[in-house]
Design a protein around this motif. Structure first.
Motif, short mmCIF file in Angstrom:
data_model
loop_
_atom_site.label_atom_id
_atom_site.label_comp_id
_atom_site.label_asym_id
_atom_site.label_seq_id
_atom_site.Cartn_x
_atom_site.Cartn_y
_atom_site.Cartn_z
N LYS A 277 90.57 19.71 24.32
CA LYS A 277 89.34 18.92 24.51
C LYS A 277 89.17 18.52 25.97
CE LYS A 277 86.46 15.66 22.09
NZ LYS A 277 86.34 14.78 20.91
N SER B 270 77.51 21.76 23.22
CA SER B 270 77.31 20.32 23.04
C SER B 270 78.56 19.64 22.51
CB SER B 270 76.15 20.08 22.07
OG SER B 270 74.95 20.62 22.57
N PHE B 271 79.37 20.38 21.79
CA PHE B 271 80.60 19.83 21.22
C PHE B 271 81.65 20.93 21.13
CE2 PHE B 271 77.70 21.21 17.94
CZ PHE B 271 78.47 22.02 17.14
N ALA C 30 78.73 11.23 16.37
CA ALA C 30 78.36 12.65 16.40
C ALA C 30 77.10 12.90 15.60
CB ALA C 30 79.51 13.49 15.86
N TRP D 14 75.66 22.07 15.04
CA TRP D 14 76.48 20.96 14.54
C TRP D 14 76.45 20.90 13.03
CZ3 TRP D 14 80.24 17.71 15.20
CH2 TRP D 14 80.36 16.62 14.34
#
Length: 282
Positions: A173, A188-189, A255, A265
């Protein structure tokens, strides 16, 4: 087992966090909260090792603290694992908080001295309860611990594997964030690596560590049943906090608020388990 031997351990946990709260609460300073937690685990481990030693000697001298008390292999492994885990995680989280200029968990309470002080006392409770497998093992005489056996090596493997998972998850991460800042990707993630197995693999690793610590302590044959049951509070509290209180819930809410309309997502949320890799998506 004489549970009174755990009193100095608990007292040291609360005393240190209370002292640090006296320093940081008036300043509304939250950047060193996690580092203070790591210091708490280190100090309580030392107390659990040295208090029985000092008590058996009946006196304290300058040389007392220059000698490492004799530890059974199980005690040494548990203590070393806790020291390594707390130092690694505490320093990692502290660096992140310092770089970010604060800890977002405390944005709403750090100006309230009572609530912020309560957070430090809650951390003392966390330190004492989660560390119980180590502290209970250490206050029992080394001679009462049998040699390591097959189940102990299973517990050690769980500790080592879970520690590796936590470290890998944090590093993946961190790398993802750095590369995003360098405009190397527009994701985005994070959803790759171990983050493709679980939406919170670092927390799974932490739970595995404390489950292994409990196994190494409780199934040794050295602990009476009541002490083994008390040690079970460690993985149980860890799971409860991570899965239902301060770990997964706030991150999932954040989130959902940030990426709720993102189809990628939604797909990630639908196909990757929220916690354990083998299932459970809510």
């Amino acid at each position: 087992m004489q549970y009174s031997r755990l009193v100095p351990v608990a007292a040291s946990a609360y005393a240190l966090q209370a002292g640090l709260a006296c320093i940081f609460v008036p300043k509304a300073e939250d950047r060193f909260y996690d580092l203070s937690g790591a210091a708490g685990f280190l100090s309580t481990t030392l107390v659990s090792i040295y208090y029985p030693y000092i008590r058996s000697r009946g006196k304290i001298s300058p040389s007392t603290f220059l000698q490492l008390p004799h530890l059974a292999p199980r005690q040494a492994l548990l203590s070393a694992a806790l020291v390594v885990w707390s130092f690694r995680l505490g320093s990692f989280l502290a660096q992140r908080a310092i770089k970010a200029g604060g800890d977002s968990r405390f944005d709403e309470i750090k100006k309230d001295k009572i609530k912020f002080t309560s957070a430090w006392m809650a951390q003392a409770t966390w330190i004492f309860v989660v560390g119980l497998p180590v502290y209970i093992s250490n206050v029992i005489p080394a001679s009462a611990h049998p040699p390591l056996r097959g189940p102990d090596f299973i517990s050690l493997a769980l500790i080592a594997g879970s520690f590796a998972l936590e470290v890998v998850a944090d590093r993946q991460k961190s790398t993802w964030r750095r590369e995003k800042q360098e405009n190397k990707h527009e994701e985005s993630f994070i959803s790759k690596g171990v983050w493709g197995w679980s939406r919170h693999p670092n927390y799974v690793g932490e739970l595995g560590i404390w489950t292994g610590m409990f196994g190494l302590a409780a199934f040794s044959g050295a602990l009476p049943l009541s002490a083994a049951v008390a040690a079970a509070a460690s993985p149980l509290l860890t799971y409860f906090l991570l899965r239902h209180v301060s770990g997964v819930p706030p991150l999932e809410r954040a989130a959902a608020k940030k990426f709720g309309d993102d189809k990628k997502w939604q797909e990630y949320n639908r196909t990757v388990p929220v916690f354990f890799p083998w299932g459970g998506y809510e």
